[in-house]
Design an enzyme around this catalytic site. Structure first.
Site, short mmCIF file in Angstrom:
data_model
loop_
_atom_site.label_atom_id
_atom_site.label_comp_id
_atom_site.label_asym_id
_atom_site.label_seq_id
_atom_site.Cartn_x
_atom_site.Cartn_y
_atom_site.Cartn_z
N SER A 34 -3.99 3.31 6.80
CA SER A 34 -4.64 2.82 5.59
C SER A 34 -4.85 1.31 5.62
O SER A 34 -5.87 0.81 5.14
CB SER A 34 -3.81 3.21 4.37
OG SER A 34 -3.64 4.61 4.30
N HIS A 44 -1.94 -2.16 2.09
CA HIS A 44 -3.35 -2.03 1.68
C HIS A 44 -3.92 -3.39 1.30
O HIS A 44 -5.04 -3.75 1.71
CB HIS A 44 -3.45 -1.08 0.49
CG HIS A 44 -3.16 0.34 0.83
ND1 HIS A 44 -3.34 1.38 -0.06
CD2 HIS A 44 -2.68 0.92 1.96
CE1 HIS A 44 -3.00 2.51 0.50
NE2 HIS A 44 -2.59 2.26 1.73
#
Length: 379
Positions: free
Chosen positions: A277, A335
């Site tokens: 991610s 992230h």
């Protein structure tokens, strides 16, 4: 008796202090030593030498990742492998644990972009050679009898119909699928947790920063990440090129993991993390920064569209809130680190790093052209 009690109170032969095995205890001192000779400054030194008093070492209890609220949250999440049997040892000096990951991040990023520059040089040379080879191959195919229904021919046709970006990320997707299959092998569970999950409290710090980028324990997690990567592959490769994209993607995985390390050390919320991610957020942020007016849609709600710039702002806001509030289902720090790196690279990094690769390429060109110089005597 009074002197014996004074020694017991003054030197505390209790739970905090322990004489070595085989030495005389504090209660045996009066039978061996006469009290008048022990008065004065030599008393303390003599007692220490005779009784061998020293502070018992404090045992460092290992810290399990499944203890407390944080561990229960990771255990409940289907994205994280079960690590209740894994023992982590947080350092008594947490800041020092970030030194090696910092040097690894800087060194790996430099090597990634240097290798990408050399790769691009070799690709340009091979394209010139393949152009002439292609002309010869086309002539041979025209006179060679064609085979209908050949499986290899169908595979080549499918591969040639893919865009450059899709062909580039095919290898990344294959690596993620392979690591996902390794998670299904019970005998490899400890090895996978050790090397394919990133945790600043683990004994292995550097290699998981890269390996965890290709690691997924949940099928849904892997499918969602690979779908997003496949969707943005053509755009990001058209912007950066194949070689530069690979350098950015691999560096983004390491950089986002380092940001996760910093957040975990600062907050004390240790726990394993894995997934692509962080690197994919770099790809998404780079495309949204370069093409802010592009239209995006959610896979399950294609009727609702929004601009890429607004989508990037919403994602950054959500990850910032998750990092501050301590949401544990996703690694919001990774992230956010990946998104900020993507924005920075498109805005400044491309000019600072990629456009200054010429000195390295010239050195490599001279090595390839002239070859290694043979040793010999001086003239």
């Amino acid at each position: 008796m009074a002197w014996r009690g004074w020694v017991h109170r003054g030197w505390g032969c209790g739970q905090a202090w322990a004489p070595p095995v085989g030495s005389r205890g504090c209660e045996e001192l009066p039978a061996v030593l006469s009290p008048p000779r022990l008065l004065g400054r030599r008393f303390n030194f003599f007692i220490q030498q005779k009784c061998g008093f020293r502070k018992a070492p404090r045992k460092v209890e290992p810290r399990r990742s499944d203890t407390g609220t944080s561990g229960e949250a990771y255990k409940r999440s289907a994205l994280i492998p079960p690590v209740e049997e894994t023992v982590f040892y947080p350092s008594p000096y947490p800041i020092r644990t970030l030194v090696k990951p910092l040097f690894f991040t800087v060194g790996f990023t430099g090597c990634a972009f240097g290798s990408a520059a050399i790769w691009q040089y070799e690709s340009l040379k091979s394209r010139v050679q393949s152009y002439f080879d292609g002309i010869k191959a086309d002539w041979l195919d025209s006179i060679r009898p064609q085979k209908e229904g050949d499986f290899r021919k169908e595979i080549n046709k499918w591969w040639n119909n893919l865009s450059d970006g899709q062909r580039t990320v095919t290898g990344i997707i294959a690596a993620n699928v392979f690591v996902f299959c390794l998670w299904r092998v019970p005998s490899l569970q400890r090895t996978m947790v050790r090397y394919f999950t990133s945790n600043p409290a683990s004994k292995v710090l550097c290699s998981p920063m890269l390996l965890s980028t290709f690691s997924h324990f949940s099928l849904f997690h892997m499918a969602a990440n690979m779908y997003v990567l496949w969707s943005f592959s053509s755009s990001i490769v058209n912007i950066l090129g194949q070689e530069q994209f690979m350098a950015v993607y691999l560096s983004a995985g390491v950089i986002s993991t380092f940001v996760s390390y910093v957040c975990k050390v600062a907050t004390g919320r240790y726990g394993p993390s894995l997934g692509a991610s962080g690197a994919i957020m770099t790809v998404l942020a780079a495309v949204c920064t370069k093409i802010p007016d592009g239209r995006l849609a959610i896979i399950f709600l294609p009727m609702f569209t929004f601009t890429a710039g607004n989508a990037l702002k919403a994602i950054i806001a959500m990850d910032t809130a998750g990092m501050i509030l301590g949401w544990k289902f996703f690694d919001h720090a990774a992230h956010l680190g990946g998104a900020l790196f993507g924005i920075w690279y498109i805005t400044y990094g491309h000019e600072l790093i990629w456009k200054n690769r010429e000195p390295l390429v010239k050195i490599w060109h001279e090595m390839r052209t002239n070859g290694p110089k043979k040793g010999g005597g001086s003239k």
